[in-house]
Enzyme design. Structure first.
Site, PDB file in Angstrom:
ATOM      1  N   ASN A  11       0.867  -1.180   0.000  1.00 10.18           N
ATOM      2  CA  ASN A  11       0.000   0.000   0.000  1.00 10.18           C
ATOM      3  C   ASN A  11       0.906   1.234   0.000  1.00 10.18           C
ATOM      4  O   ASN A  11       1.499   1.563   1.021  1.00 10.18           O
ATOM      5  CB  ASN A  11      -0.891  -0.031   1.248  1.00 10.18           C
ATOM      6  CG  ASN A  11      -1.699   1.242   1.415  1.00 10.18           C
ATOM      7  OD1 ASN A  11      -1.836   2.030   0.481  1.00 10.18           O
ATOM      8  ND2 ASN A  11      -2.236   1.446   2.613  1.00 10.18           N
ATOM      9  N   LYS A  13       0.158   4.248  -0.231  1.00  6.56           N
ATOM     10  CA  LYS A  13      -0.471   5.449   0.356  1.00  6.56           C
ATOM     11  C   LYS A  13      -0.220   6.658  -0.556  1.00  6.56           C
ATOM     12  O   LYS A  13      -0.205   6.507  -1.773  1.00  6.56           O
ATOM     13  CB  LYS A  13       0.033   5.670   1.778  1.00  6.56           C
ATOM     14  CG  LYS A  13      -0.057   4.407   2.629  1.00  6.56           C
ATOM     15  CD  LYS A  13       0.163   4.647   4.074  1.00  6.56           C
ATOM     16  CE  LYS A  13       0.187   3.317   4.794  1.00  6.56           C
ATOM     17  NZ  LYS A  13       0.190   3.444   6.224  1.00  6.56           N
ATOM     18  N   HIS A  96      -9.477   0.961   4.905  1.00 10.54           N
ATOM     19  CA  HIS A  96      -8.174   1.116   5.563  1.00 10.54           C
ATOM     20  C   HIS A  96      -8.363   2.030   6.784  1.00 10.54           C
ATOM     21  O   HIS A  96      -9.157   2.976   6.738  1.00 10.54           O
ATOM     22  CB  HIS A  96      -7.160   1.717   4.590  1.00 10.54           C
ATOM     23  CG  HIS A  96      -5.763   1.702   5.130  1.00 10.54           C
ATOM     24  ND1 HIS A  96      -5.312   2.649   6.011  1.00 10.54           N
ATOM     25  CD2 HIS A  96      -4.741   0.834   4.948  1.00 10.54           C
ATOM     26  CE1 HIS A  96      -4.054   2.374   6.337  1.00 10.54           C
ATOM     27  NE2 HIS A  96      -3.680   1.270   5.699  1.00 10.54           N
ATOM     28  N   GLU A  98      -6.731   4.404   7.896  1.00 10.19           N
ATOM     29  CA  GLU A  98      -6.541   5.850   7.623  1.00 10.19           C
ATOM     30  C   GLU A  98      -7.791   6.446   6.983  1.00 10.19           C
ATOM     31  O   GLU A  98      -8.132   7.605   7.213  1.00 10.19           O
ATOM     32  CB  GLU A  98      -5.285   6.051   6.750  1.00 10.19           C
ATOM     33  CG  GLU A  98      -4.026   5.861   7.582  1.00 10.19           C
ATOM     34  CD  GLU A  98      -2.811   5.389   6.817  1.00 10.19           C
ATOM     35  OE1 GLU A  98      -2.772   5.509   5.579  1.00 10.19           O
ATOM     36  OE2 GLU A  98      -1.880   4.881   7.477  1.00 10.19           O
ATOM     37  N   GLU A 168      -5.326  -5.281  10.540  1.00  9.97           N
ATOM     38  CA  GLU A 168      -4.345  -4.224  10.740  1.00  9.97           C
ATOM     39  C   GLU A 168      -4.638  -3.490  12.054  1.00  9.97           C
ATOM     40  O   GLU A 168      -5.449  -2.546  12.074  1.00  9.97           O
ATOM     41  CB  GLU A 168      -4.400  -3.223   9.586  1.00  9.97           C
ATOM     42  CG  GLU A 168      -4.087  -3.834   8.233  1.00  9.97           C
ATOM     43  CD  GLU A 168      -3.469  -2.814   7.287  1.00  9.97           C
ATOM     44  OE1 GLU A 168      -2.399  -3.105   6.762  1.00  9.97           O
ATOM     45  OE2 GLU A 168      -4.045  -1.739   7.095  1.00  9.97           O
ATOM     46  N   GLY A 174       2.378   2.002  10.643  1.00  8.48           N
ATOM     47  CA  GLY A 174       3.316   3.112  10.465  1.00  8.48           C
ATOM     48  C   GLY A 174       4.007   3.537  11.753  1.00  8.48           C
ATOM     49  O   GLY A 174       4.625   4.595  11.799  1.00  8.48           O
ATOM     50  N   SER A 213       3.415  -2.440  10.212  1.00  7.29           N
ATOM     51  CA  SER A 213       4.881  -2.417  10.349  1.00  7.29           C
ATOM     52  C   SER A 213       5.554  -3.741   9.989  1.00  7.29           C
ATOM     53  O   SER A 213       6.545  -4.137  10.611  1.00  7.29           O
ATOM     54  CB  SER A 213       5.274  -1.961  11.754  1.00  7.29           C
ATOM     55  OG  SER A 213       4.777  -0.654  11.996  1.00  7.29           O
TER      56      SER A 213
HETATM   57  C1  PEP Z   1      -0.770  -0.065   5.923  1.00  5.85           C
HETATM   58  O1  PEP Z   1      -0.828   1.093   5.601  1.00  5.85           O
HETATM   59  O2  PEP Z   1      -1.657  -0.825   5.536  1.00  5.85           O
HETATM   60  C2  PEP Z   1       0.346  -0.515   6.750  1.00  5.85           C
HETATM   61  C3  PEP Z   1       0.284  -1.698   7.278  1.00  5.85           C
HETATM   62  O3  PEP Z   1       1.388   0.366   6.938  1.00  5.85           O
HETATM   63  P1  PEP Z   1       2.813   0.063   7.623  1.00  5.85           P
HETATM   64  O4  PEP Z   1       3.327  -1.237   7.019  1.00  5.85           O
HETATM   65  O5  PEP Z   1       3.675   1.225   7.261  1.00  5.85           O
HETATM   66  O6  PEP Z   1       2.579  -0.076   9.072  1.00  5.85           O
END
Ligand code: PEP
Length: 249
Positions: A11, A13, A96, A98, A168, A174, A213
């Site tokens: 992803n 972003k 997601h 976000e 998630e 992040g 992460s």
């Molecule tokens: C994501 O945005 O779906 C995500 C898991 O980000 P990150 O790997 O940076 O934590």
């Protein structure tokens, strides 16, 4: 449970540029060409045409980070499912965290988006996960269950037949904090149990991937867990070497 084909997605972003995308994809095309996993990238919508052109005929597929549940009309700034279909997107990221936290996307919106994606025969990658506060107050399972059942109640368990679910935990996205493999595996098992209560077969078919992460160093321990069928990767998907390691793990 039968071992499923792994799903590994990046992803991006709101990151990238024409030249960065080209360099990243040209590297990945070489390094992941023999991957056993389904490998997908989710670029910002404006780059989908570029990415789809570069990846044409390759084993890396393209997805979009968000869509409108409306078909067309006066919805400034939105893009519709038929538009992304026009550009060869196979996967749609839905819900997601976000989108949920920064843009107020509700469980009801998520259900409506699932509905249009499923009706169009594309693959939804639906994200669920709890905040730190919810985890610390013992509400993780309640939150996940509510996020899943709000979709099932609205459009039925059949919507998950071809879906990927990304667990998630919001506190791990992040932040550099990862759920331990055991914590993630436990929630993935809970997701399967929740779906099983509606339909055994669909629960067995659905891939539940972990996001939060994930990187080249922690991927092996996560993928060693029985219920972790892949990863949704944010930060580490912007760099070819790390993402390759995850895709080939
Ligand atoms: C994501 O945005 O779906 C995500 C898991 O980000 P990150 O790997 O940076 O934590």
């Amino acid at each position: 449970m039968k071992q499923k084909k792994r799903f590994v997605a990046g992803n991006w972003k709101m990151n990238g540029s024409l030249s960065q995308n080209r360099d990243l994809l040209n590297a990945l095309i070489e390094t992941v060409k023999d991957a056993d996993s389904d490998v997908v990238v989710f670029p910002p919508a404006i780059y989908i045409q570029q990415v789809a052109t570069i990846l044409d005929g390759m084993n890396i597929k393209v997805g979009v980070q968000n869509i409108s549940f409306e078909a067309k009309g006066a919805f400034t700034g939105e893009i519709s499912l038929s538009m992304v279909k026009d550009f060869g997107c196979d996967y749609i990221l839905i819900g997601h965290s976000e989108r949920r936290t920064l843009y107020g996307e509700t469980d009801a919106d998520v259900a409506k988006k699932m509905k249009v994606v499923v009706a169009a025969g594309l693959t939804p990658v639906i994200c669920v996960g709890e905040t730190l506060e919810e985890r610390e107050s013992g509400k993780t399972e309640d939150v996940i269950k509510a996020q899943l059942t709000s979709v099932i109640d609205e459009i039925g368990i059949e919507a998950f037949k071809n879906a990927v679910i990304a667990y998630e935990p919001v506190w791990a996205i992040g932040t550099g904090k990862t759920a331990t493999p055991e914590e993630a595996d436990q929630v993935h098992e809970f997701i399967h149990c929740t779906l099983k209560a509606y339909d055994d077969k669909i629960s067995d078919l659905v891939r539940v991937v972990y996001g939060g992460s994930v990187n080249a160093s922690n991927v092996d321990s996560l993928f060693a867990k029985e219920n972790i069928d892949g990863a949704l990767v944010g930060g580490a998907s912007l760099e070819a070497e790390g993402f390759t390691k995850i895709a080939l793990a």
